[in-house]
Design a protein around this motif. Sequence first.
Motif, mmCIF file in Angstrom:
data_model
loop_
_atom_site.group_PDB
_atom_site.id
_atom_site.type_symbol
_atom_site.label_atom_id
_atom_site.label_comp_id
_atom_site.label_asym_id
_atom_site.label_seq_id
_atom_site.Cartn_x
_atom_site.Cartn_y
_atom_site.Cartn_z
ATOM 1 N N VAL A 97 1.039 -1.409 0.054
ATOM 2 C CA VAL A 97 0.090 -0.327 -0.021
ATOM 3 C C VAL A 97 0.548 1.442 -0.272
ATOM 4 O O VAL A 97 0.737 2.181 -0.596
ATOM 5 N N LEU A 98 1.801 1.363 0.586
ATOM 6 C CA LEU A 98 2.771 2.243 1.198
ATOM 7 C C LEU A 98 4.481 1.599 0.059
ATOM 8 O O LEU A 98 4.898 0.329 0.400
ATOM 9 N N GLU A 99 5.155 2.675 0.015
ATOM 10 C CA GLU A 99 6.049 2.486 -0.499
ATOM 11 C C GLU A 99 7.286 2.591 0.893
ATOM 12 O O GLU A 99 6.903 3.249 1.716
ATOM 13 N N GLU A 100 8.066 1.920 0.429
ATOM 14 C CA GLU A 100 9.335 1.988 1.867
ATOM 15 C C GLU A 100 9.662 3.454 2.158
ATOM 16 O O GLU A 100 9.914 4.177 1.349
ATOM 17 N N GLN A 101 9.894 4.047 2.868
ATOM 18 C CA GLN A 101 9.763 4.938 3.723
ATOM 19 C C GLN A 101 11.448 4.528 4.124
ATOM 20 O O GLN A 101 11.899 4.282 4.509
ATOM 21 N N PRO A 102 12.493 6.140 3.581
ATOM 22 C CA PRO A 102 13.611 6.849 4.243
ATOM 23 C C PRO A 102 14.184 6.721 5.549
ATOM 24 O O PRO A 102 13.285 6.754 6.423
#
Length: 102
Positions: free
Chosen positions: A30-35
């Motif tokens: 659902v979300l991209e990997e967070q930095p």
Amino acid sequence: MSDEAPAPRPAPPRRQPLMADVETLVDMGVLEEQPQPPPEEPPEPPVEEQANAVALDEALAGAGIQPDPADTAAIAELAKLDPAVVEAITRWVQPAPEPEEK
């Protein structure tokens, strides 16, 4: 009144807030990997400790000893000692002077 049921009306889709933590949402796509923030580097040892470590390294090199990784950890711990103690240790490590011939 008629006994017939009214025709169904299309209902707008219901959106509910996501009820998961970020890691789960990333795993679900659902979300991209967070930095991630960069890892903190350990602070430099005080100047006195650095000088002690250099003195210990030089004493070992003068004695012909090549420190291995375990020795490096021991040197770091010894460098935390008082400079007078480190000076005594470096004297102990240095090879004995050759006796003078008469």
